[in-house]
Design an enzyme around this catalytic site. Structure first.
Site, short mmCIF file in Angstrom:
data_model
loop_
_atom_site.label_atom_id
_atom_site.label_comp_id
_atom_site.label_asym_id
_atom_site.label_seq_id
_atom_site.Cartn_x
_atom_site.Cartn_y
_atom_site.Cartn_z
N ARG A 1 0.81 -1.22 0.00
CA ARG A 1 0.00 0.00 0.00
C ARG A 1 0.85 1.27 0.00
O ARG A 1 0.45 2.27 -0.62
CB ARG A 1 -0.97 0.00 1.18
CG ARG A 1 -0.32 -0.14 2.53
CD ARG A 1 -1.33 -0.10 3.67
NE ARG A 1 -2.35 -1.15 3.59
CZ ARG A 1 -3.08 -1.53 4.63
NH1 ARG A 1 -2.91 -0.97 5.81
NH2 ARG A 1 -3.99 -2.48 4.50
N GLU B 1 -3.22 1.17 18.70
CA GLU B 1 -2.50 2.08 17.81
C GLU B 1 -1.80 3.21 18.55
O GLU B 1 -0.82 3.78 18.04
CB GLU B 1 -3.48 2.67 16.78
CG GLU B 1 -2.80 3.33 15.60
CD GLU B 1 -3.77 3.75 14.52
OE1 GLU B 1 -3.36 4.47 13.60
OE2 GLU B 1 -4.96 3.35 14.60
N ARG C 1 3.52 -0.66 8.68
CA ARG C 1 2.61 -1.76 9.03
C ARG C 1 2.18 -2.54 7.79
O ARG C 1 1.88 -1.97 6.75
CB ARG C 1 1.37 -1.21 9.73
CG ARG C 1 0.35 -2.28 10.10
CD ARG C 1 -0.84 -1.68 10.81
NE ARG C 1 -1.70 -0.94 9.91
CZ ARG C 1 -2.80 -1.41 9.34
NH1 ARG C 1 -3.16 -2.67 9.56
NH2 ARG C 1 -3.55 -0.64 8.57
N SER D 1 -2.53 -4.71 12.38
CA SER D 1 -3.04 -3.90 13.50
C SER D 1 -3.72 -4.79 14.52
O SER D 1 -3.83 -4.44 15.71
CB SER D 1 -4.01 -2.83 12.99
OG SER D 1 -5.06 -3.44 12.26
#
Length: 424
Positions: free
Chosen positions: A126, A224, A235, A240
Site C-alpha cells: 500500500r 494504535e 505496518r 493492526s
C-alpha cells in the site's frame, strides 16, 4: 464504563501512575479517578491530517496526554498512507477493491502501476501504491477539480461480483461521492491511515518512562496509541490486530499481575493539585479566552499543512516550513477562545482541548521526519531517497521540553530476520 467522560490528564507521582483527571461532559465537571493501574487504548493520530481514513475520535489525545505527562514518544515520523481513500473524504475503500482485481487509472485512462511495480501492479504494497498515485498526481495526471485524485475502476468486475464481494464499498461510493462503481469510475486519493509511532512500551504494554527500559509503574498502553514497534517503519495489512488482540491481552495480563503486587496508596496531595490545576487552566483559558483567533481555522490549517508538507513525500524545505507553521498555530491557539461557554456537553470545549494535543503531536511528527535523513518504510524523502542502515537503523525518541521535542535514538532489536531491500 463512564459514558461521555473524557480523559484529560494522567496523575503521575514519583514515577508511578496513580490515576487520571477526567471531564464529565454531561455535567461539565472535572473528576479525579484514582487507579492502581491505567491502560491507554486511545487509538492513533490520523486526524492531524486533512485527508484521513480515521474516525473523528482519532485525534491522538492519548498520545498527547502521555507526552504532556513526561513520557517520550517514539517513531512518530512513520505514518502510513492508504492508496484508496475516497476523493476529498479519505473514507477507506477496502483493500479488497484491489484484491478482487480493481484497476487504478489516471486522467488519461492509463493503468499506470506498470510503471512502478510491473510484477505486482495494483497488488503492490500500500505504501508503494500510494506513492505511485502521488507521482501521477504531482506530474499532472490526476483527476478531479484540483487534479489531486486518481480513478479506481471496478467496472470490469461486473455487477454480480461487486454486489457479492464489495457491497459496502459500493454503498460508500454512492453515499459520499455519488458514483456507482458498477457503472462509473470512483475518484480516490491517498489517505492518512495508520500511526506506527506512539507511546513507547515493552512487549507487555508497560509504558517506558525513558523510551528504553524504565517503566512508569502502573501505566500501560495498547493498540494504535502504543509503539512497541511490532510494525517497524511500515505496518503490513491486518497486523493492526497484533496491537489489539495480542498485545492488548499481554498488556491486560501484565496490569493484572501488577495489581496483585501493589495495594491502594494515598496520593500525594501536590500531585493531585498539580493535575487538577493543569486541567483547570486549559479549560479556563479556552472559556475565558478573548476569541481573537478562530480555532476551527487553526485546526484546518494544521491538517492541511501536515497533509501537504509532511505527507507521502517529504523534503527539508517543506518540513521546515511546516514546523514553522505549526509553531505559529500553537501561538494562535493560545490566544484563542471558544464561543459556547456552557458547562454541559460543551463539544466546542472538547474539540479544542483535543486540538492542543494535536498541535503537539503534529510538531513531533514534523520534527521527527525532518531529523531522519533517509527514506524507510512509510517515511519517504525526495532529498534522501535511499535507506541508510549505517546511520538511521534506529528508533526516534522524542522528549518533551518547554522549547519543543528533543531527540535521542535507540538501537533496533534484530532477532531472526535481517532487514533487506524491497524490490519489485
Amino acid at each position: 464504563f463512564y459514558s461521555e467522560w473524557v480523559l484529560l490528564d494522567l496523575v503521575v507521582q514519583e514515577g508511578v501512575c496513580r490515576g487520571v483527571i477526567a471531564l464529565d461532559l454531561a455535567r461539565g465537571e472535572l473528576h479525579l479517578m484514582r487507579a492502581r493501574a491505567v491502560l491507554l487504548a486511545t487509538g492513533g493520530y490520523g486526524r492531524a491530517y486533512k485527508i484521513t481514513s480515521n474516525a473523528h475520535a482519532n485525534t491522538g489525545d492519548g498520545v498527547a496526554i502521555a507526552y504532556r505527562a513526561g513520557v517520550p514518544l517514539m517513531d512518530m515520523e512513520f505514518v502510513q498512507f492508504h492508496p484508496t481513500g475516497l476523493y476529498k473524504h479519505g473514507i477507506l475503500m477496502s483493500e479488497a477493491c484491489r484484491g478482487e482485481g480493481g484497476y487504478l487509472v489516471n486522467r488519461d485512462g492509463e493503468r499506470f502501476m506498470g510503471r512502478y511495480a510491473a510484477s505486482k501492479m495494483e497488488l503492490a504494497p500500500r505504501d508503494l501504491v500510494s506513492r505511485s498515485e502521488q507521482v501521477e498526481i504531482n506530474e499532472g495526471r490526476g483527476v478531479g477539480a484540483d487534479g489531486k485524485g486518481i480513478h479506481l475502476d471496478l467496472r470490469h468486475l461486473g455487477r454480480d461480483k461487486i454486489l457479492e464481494r464489495l457491497p459496502q464499498v459500493r454503498e460508500l461510493a454512492m453515499d459520499f461521492v455519488g458514483v456507482d462503481p458498477i457503472d462509473d469510475l470512483v475518484p480516490i486519493q491517498p489517505t492518512a491511515h495508520y500511526s506506527m509511532g506512539g507511546i513507547p512500551t515493552d512487549n507487555d504494554g508497560r509504558v517506558l518512562a525513558d523510551g528504553r527500559q524504565i517503566p512508569v509503574a502502573g501505566l500501560y498502553a495498547a493498540g494504535e496509541c502504543a509503539c512497541m514497534s511490532v510494525h517497524g517503519a511500515n505496518r503490513l495489512g491486518g497486523n493492526s490486530l497484533l496491537d489489539t488482540i495480542v498485545f492488548g491481552k499481554r498488556a491486560g495480563d501484565a496490569a493484572l499481575q501488577y495489581l496483585e503486587t501493589v495495594s491502594a496508596r494515598k496520593m500525594g496531595e501536590k500531585s493531585v493539585e498539580d493535575a487538577y490545576s493543569r486541567a483547570e487552566f486549559r479549560i479556563k483559558r479556552l472559556i475565558e479566552g478573548a476569541g481573537d483567533e478562530d480555532l476551527s481555522a487553526v485546526r484546518e490549517e494544521m491538517k492541511s499543512v501536515m497533509f501537504e508538507d509532511v505527507g507521502i513525500f517529504r523534503q527539508e524545505s517543506q518540513m521546515a516550513s511546516a514546523i514553522g507553521k505549526v509553531k505559529e498555530l500553537q501561538e494562535r491557539y493560545r490566544k484563542g477562545g471558544i464561543k459556547y461557554k456552557g458547562k454541559k456537553f460543551n463539544l466546542d470545549l472538547l474539540w479544542n482541548l483535543e486540538l492542543e494535543g494535536m498541535l503537539d503531536v503534529a510538531e513531533v511528527i514534523a520534527k521527527s521526519a525532518l531529523a531522519r535523513q533517509e527514506s524507510r518504510g512509510s517515511h519517504s524523502r525526495t532529498d534522501f531517497p535511499e535507506r541508510d542502515d549505517a546511520k538511521w537503523h534506529k528508533h526516534t525518541v522524542a522528549h518533551s521540553t518547554p522549547e519543543g521535542p528533543e531527540f535521542s535514538y535507540k538501537d533496533v532489536t534484530i532477532t531472526r530476520w535481517q532487514p533487506e531491500a524491497r524490490k519489485y
